[in-house]
Write a protein that holds these residues in place. Sequence first.
Motif, mmCIF file in Angstrom:
data_model
loop_
_atom_site.group_PDB
_atom_site.id
_atom_site.type_symbol
_atom_site.label_atom_id
_atom_site.label_comp_id
_atom_site.label_asym_id
_atom_site.label_seq_id
_atom_site.Cartn_x
_atom_site.Cartn_y
_atom_site.Cartn_z
ATOM 1 N N GLN A 244 0.334 -6.504 8.935
ATOM 2 C CA GLN A 244 1.248 -5.417 8.618
ATOM 3 C C GLN A 244 2.087 -5.746 7.376
ATOM 4 O OE1 GLN A 244 3.752 -4.266 11.864
ATOM 5 N NE2 GLN A 244 4.099 -2.213 11.050
ATOM 6 N N GLU A 245 2.533 -7.004 7.276
ATOM 7 C CA GLU A 245 3.302 -7.425 6.108
ATOM 8 C C GLU A 245 2.452 -7.391 4.842
ATOM 9 O OE1 GLU A 245 6.426 -10.521 8.290
ATOM 10 O OE2 GLU A 245 4.460 -11.213 7.585
ATOM 11 N N HIS A 246 1.183 -7.767 5.000
ATOM 12 C CA HIS A 246 0.259 -7.761 3.869
ATOM 13 C C HIS A 246 0.051 -6.337 3.351
ATOM 14 C CE1 HIS A 246 -3.783 -9.512 2.180
ATOM 15 N NE2 HIS A 246 -3.035 -8.973 1.251
ATOM 16 N N VAL A 247 -0.164 -5.395 4.280
ATOM 17 C CA VAL A 247 -0.317 -3.991 3.895
ATOM 18 C C VAL A 247 0.951 -3.488 3.219
ATOM 19 C CG1 VAL A 247 -0.581 -1.635 4.782
ATOM 20 C CG2 VAL A 247 -2.059 -3.455 5.645
ATOM 21 N N ALA A 248 2.109 -3.830 3.790
ATOM 22 C CA ALA A 248 3.385 -3.391 3.217
ATOM 23 C C ALA A 248 3.581 -3.943 1.809
ATOM 24 C CB ALA A 248 4.536 -3.823 4.128
ATOM 25 N N LEU A 249 3.131 -5.210 1.578
ATOM 26 C CA LEU A 249 3.251 -5.824 0.259
ATOM 27 C C LEU A 249 2.467 -5.016 -0.781
ATOM 28 C CD1 LEU A 249 4.016 -8.209 -1.648
ATOM 29 C CD2 LEU A 249 1.910 -9.349 -0.865
ATOM 30 N N LEU A 250 1.245 -4.633 -0.427
ATOM 31 C CA LEU A 250 0.421 -3.880 -1.370
ATOM 32 C C LEU A 250 0.959 -2.461 -1.575
ATOM 33 C CD1 LEU A 250 -3.177 -5.019 -0.341
ATOM 34 C CD2 LEU A 250 -1.692 -5.921 -2.131
ATOM 35 N N GLN A 251 1.527 -1.879 -0.509
ATOM 36 C CA GLN A 251 2.143 -0.565 -0.663
ATOM 37 C C GLN A 251 3.343 -0.642 -1.619
ATOM 38 O OE1 GLN A 251 2.237 0.345 3.811
ATOM 39 N NE2 GLN A 251 1.928 2.391 2.925
ATOM 40 N N ALA A 252 4.088 -1.736 -1.518
ATOM 41 C CA ALA A 252 5.236 -1.916 -2.408
ATOM 42 C C ALA A 252 4.795 -2.058 -3.857
ATOM 43 C CB ALA A 252 6.035 -3.142 -1.968
ATOM 44 N N ARG A 253 3.527 -2.478 -4.062
ATOM 45 C CA ARG A 253 2.990 -2.610 -5.413
ATOM 46 C C ARG A 253 2.380 -1.310 -5.917
ATOM 47 N NH1 ARG A 253 -0.120 -8.498 -4.922
ATOM 48 N NH2 ARG A 253 1.759 -9.781 -4.741
ATOM 49 N N GLY A 254 2.480 -0.240 -5.089
ATOM 50 C CA GLY A 254 2.043 1.067 -5.553
ATOM 51 C C GLY A 254 0.798 1.626 -4.910
ATOM 52 N N MET A 255 0.189 0.895 -3.972
ATOM 53 C CA MET A 255 -1.007 1.402 -3.307
ATOM 54 C C MET A 255 -0.641 2.355 -2.182
ATOM 55 S SD MET A 255 -3.671 -1.775 -2.882
ATOM 56 C CE MET A 255 -4.232 -2.757 -4.269
ATOM 57 N N GLY A 256 -1.504 3.349 -1.923
ATOM 58 C CA GLY A 256 -1.371 4.164 -0.732
ATOM 59 C C GLY A 256 -1.770 3.346 0.486
ATOM 60 N N LYS A 257 -1.426 3.846 1.685
ATOM 61 C CA LYS A 257 -1.679 3.053 2.887
ATOM 62 C C LYS A 257 -3.166 2.798 3.115
ATOM 63 C CE LYS A 257 -0.185 2.494 7.654
ATOM 64 N NZ LYS A 257 0.681 3.000 8.734
ATOM 65 N N LYS A 258 -4.005 3.824 2.940
ATOM 66 C CA LYS A 258 -5.445 3.647 3.148
ATOM 67 C C LYS A 258 -6.019 2.644 2.155
ATOM 68 C CE LYS A 258 -6.592 8.117 5.214
ATOM 69 N NZ LYS A 258 -7.393 9.361 5.065
ATOM 70 N N GLU A 259 -5.593 2.764 0.901
ATOM 71 C CA GLU A 259 -6.071 1.839 -0.130
ATOM 72 C C GLU A 259 -5.601 0.420 0.168
ATOM 73 O OE1 GLU A 259 -5.893 1.226 -5.003
ATOM 74 O OE2 GLU A 259 -4.646 2.742 -4.019
ATOM 75 N N ALA A 260 -4.347 0.286 0.648
ATOM 76 C CA ALA A 260 -3.801 -1.036 0.972
ATOM 77 C C ALA A 260 -4.569 -1.667 2.125
ATOM 78 C CB ALA A 260 -2.320 -0.916 1.320
ATOM 79 N N ILE A 261 -4.904 -0.878 3.146
ATOM 80 C CA ILE A 261 -5.677 -1.397 4.287
ATOM 81 C C ILE A 261 -7.056 -1.853 3.826
ATOM 82 C CG2 ILE A 261 -6.870 -0.686 6.403
ATOM 83 C CD1 ILE A 261 -4.385 0.987 7.080
ATOM 84 N N ARG A 262 -7.678 -1.066 2.951
ATOM 85 C CA ARG A 262 -8.996 -1.440 2.429
ATOM 86 C C ARG A 262 -8.919 -2.751 1.645
ATOM 87 N NH1 ARG A 262 -9.647 2.563 -0.685
ATOM 88 N NH2 ARG A 262 -10.478 3.970 0.900
ATOM 89 N N GLU A 263 -7.861 -2.917 0.828
ATOM 90 C CA GLU A 263 -7.709 -4.124 0.024
ATOM 91 C C GLU A 263 -7.390 -5.337 0.885
ATOM 92 O OE1 GLU A 263 -7.619 -6.558 -3.366
ATOM 93 O OE2 GLU A 263 -8.545 -4.630 -2.865
ATOM 94 N N VAL A 264 -6.587 -5.145 1.927
ATOM 95 C CA VAL A 264 -6.294 -6.247 2.858
ATOM 96 C C VAL A 264 -7.585 -6.716 3.527
ATOM 97 C CG1 VAL A 264 -5.198 -6.812 5.067
ATOM 98 C CG2 VAL A 264 -3.881 -5.680 3.272
ATOM 99 N N ALA A 265 -8.396 -5.779 3.955
ATOM 100 C CA ALA A 265 -9.678 -6.133 4.576
ATOM 101 C C ALA A 265 -10.555 -6.913 3.593
ATOM 102 C CB ALA A 265 -10.386 -4.875 5.042
ATOM 103 N N ARG A 266 -10.566 -6.477 2.328
ATOM 104 C CA ARG A 266 -11.366 -7.161 1.318
ATOM 105 C C ARG A 266 -10.871 -8.571 1.084
ATOM 106 N NH1 ARG A 266 -11.300 -8.829 -3.618
ATOM 107 N NH2 ARG A 266 -9.160 -8.159 -3.964
ATOM 108 N N GLN A 267 -9.554 -8.735 0.894
ATOM 109 C CA GLN A 267 -9.002 -10.052 0.586
ATOM 110 C C GLN A 267 -9.167 -11.032 1.741
ATOM 111 O OE1 GLN A 267 -4.958 -9.818 -0.848
ATOM 112 N NE2 GLN A 267 -5.496 -8.494 -2.584
ATOM 113 N N ARG A 268 -9.081 -10.540 2.955
ATOM 114 C CA ARG A 268 -9.163 -11.427 4.125
ATOM 115 C C ARG A 268 -10.575 -11.547 4.690
ATOM 116 N NH1 ARG A 268 -3.964 -12.017 7.375
ATOM 117 N NH2 ARG A 268 -2.300 -11.377 5.966
ATOM 118 N N GLY A 269 -11.510 -10.751 4.150
ATOM 119 C CA GLY A 269 -12.879 -10.804 4.664
ATOM 120 C C GLY A 269 -12.994 -10.259 6.066
#
Length: 287
Positions: A244-269
């Motif tokens: 949840q913190e990881h998603v929030a970090l990416l949202q704070a950088r300007g990503m939408g929630k769906k995009e942030a979830i997709r990027e978190v999944a990518r970064q963490r495998g």
Amino acid sequence: MSQQGILFLCATPIGNLEDITLRVLRILREVDLIAAEDTRHTRKLLAHYDIHTPMVSYREHNRRQMGRHLLNLLAAGLKVALVSDAGMPGISDPGEELVSLAIGRGIPVVPLPGPNAALAALVASGLPTSSFCFEGFLPAAAGARRRKLQELKGERRTIIFYEAPHRLLECLSDMADIFGERQVAVARELTKKYEEIWRGTLPRAVEHFRLQSPRGEFTLVVAGAREGEVADTRDESWLGLSLQEHVALLQARGMGKKEAIREVARQRGMPRRDVYNQVVRDSGANS
């Protein structure tokens, strides 16, 4: 003193029986014993060339017991030929362990080169061949497979994989999600009647094999990372954060929630669904 034994590593055809070398045929006739990954499969090859050398099974499920037996035979002076179902023994099969044990016992190991699916696919892929790495089979479990692909995202060399038909589409989908628009060559049934090499981008490969059911054994040759991708993999600011913190970090950088979830999944495998379910669950628990 007994004559010293020798372990011969004999490359066998990956499809077309004519690809076997004359040297391998001679050695298979001359050795005292053939250790085969699948005796039923190898028996067809031996029958085709009228070879009647005794044979035993050496495979994943009996490699420890049979490995000790083969080492004792080699130590006693017998000559043993090791063969896999197809290609060079010791690559993505239990022969790797027997070779290591034989070397540890001072037993000569002699490789007899020949057919190899990884190299055949590589040279026909159209991708760079001057520098490459071989990864064999990826983990069958989705999470472990995605983590492995995430580790390889920054690999600059051309990457070669093996894959079974029932996992091909999942594998290609994960690669497209993590590697993006890279070029890939998907080779199947190499040297056989229905040999096919499909070339294109990873997303296009997913589309293609969704429509055409995968059949046969596959070798995947994937382009290495470009400079920008290598730099992207070095962002590890999320280490130590919860999902949840990881998603929030990416949202704070300007990503939408769906995009942030997709990027978190990518970064963490991880599968995107797992990230989504856990983030939604945690959000509900904290509300």
